[in-house]
Design a protein around this motif. Structure first.
Motif, short mmCIF file in Angstrom:
data_model
loop_
_atom_site.label_atom_id
_atom_site.label_comp_id
_atom_site.label_asym_id
_atom_site.label_seq_id
_atom_site.Cartn_x
_atom_site.Cartn_y
_atom_site.Cartn_z
N LEU A 296 93.69 103.26 23.19
CA LEU A 296 94.86 103.22 22.31
C LEU A 296 94.65 103.97 21.00
O LEU A 296 95.50 104.80 20.62
N PRO A 297 93.53 103.76 20.28
CA PRO A 297 93.35 104.56 19.06
C PRO A 297 93.23 106.07 19.32
O PRO A 297 93.72 106.87 18.52
N LEU A 298 92.60 106.44 20.44
CA LEU A 298 92.50 107.87 20.75
C LEU A 298 93.86 108.47 21.08
O LEU A 298 94.14 109.61 20.71
N ARG A 299 94.71 107.71 21.76
CA ARG A 299 96.06 108.19 22.04
C ARG A 299 96.85 108.37 20.75
O ARG A 299 97.60 109.33 20.60
N MET A 300 96.70 107.43 19.83
CA MET A 300 97.41 107.54 18.55
C MET A 300 96.90 108.75 17.77
O MET A 300 97.69 109.47 17.15
N ALA B 113 97.74 114.38 15.98
CA ALA B 113 97.27 115.76 15.95
C ALA B 113 98.31 116.69 16.55
O ALA B 113 98.53 117.80 16.05
N ARG B 114 98.96 116.25 17.64
CA ARG B 114 99.99 117.10 18.25
C ARG B 114 101.21 117.23 17.34
O ARG B 114 101.83 118.28 17.29
N LYS B 115 101.56 116.16 16.64
CA LYS B 115 102.67 116.24 15.71
C LYS B 115 102.36 117.20 14.58
O LYS B 115 103.21 117.98 14.15
N ALA B 116 101.13 117.16 14.07
CA ALA B 116 100.74 118.04 12.98
C ALA B 116 100.71 119.49 13.43
O ALA B 116 101.01 120.40 12.66
N GLN B 117 100.39 119.70 14.70
CA GLN B 117 100.34 121.06 15.24
C GLN B 117 101.73 121.58 15.56
O GLN B 117 101.95 122.79 15.59
N GLY B 118 102.66 120.69 15.80
CA GLY B 118 104.03 121.10 16.02
C GLY B 118 104.43 121.25 17.47
O GLY B 118 105.55 121.63 17.76
N ASP B 119 103.55 120.96 18.42
CA ASP B 119 103.94 121.13 19.82
C ASP B 119 104.03 119.77 20.52
O ASP B 119 103.75 119.63 21.69
#
Length: 88
Positions: free
Chosen positions: A66-70, A75-81
């Motif tokens: 769960l923490p790794l998924r969060m 990280a994906r949100k920060a990258q934009g994809d």
């Protein structure tokens, strides 16, 4: 290949369960706060093993997956994809 491996593991699990049940057939009494169980020792051993595995898997998921998924989602949100539709 995975199907054969799964079948072998399942057969071994059934044989192990039968062996535990055969060699530990004495009825024992387990006194819980609200009830008293008179079950064979082999059944109690296998139930305790299954409960321990389930609790261990739940804790591993809760504190690792769960923490790794969060972290990955962040990280994906920060990258934009980050996809707008969640994965199925």
């Amino acid at each position: 290949m995975y199907r054969i491996g799964f079948i072998v593991v399942m057969v071994l699990a059934v044989v192990l369960g039968l062996l535990v049940g055969i060699f530990n057939h004495d009825v024992v009494s387990v006194d819980l706060l609200w009830t008293q169980l008179d079950w064979p020792l082999g059944l109690l051993l296998m139930a305790a093993l299954a409960l321990g595995v389930l609790i261990g898997l739940a804790l591993a998921w809760l504190f690792t997956v769960l923490p790794l998924r969060m972290k990955l989602r962040k990280a994906r949100k920060a990258q934009g994809d980050y996809p707008s539709v969640p994965y199925d």
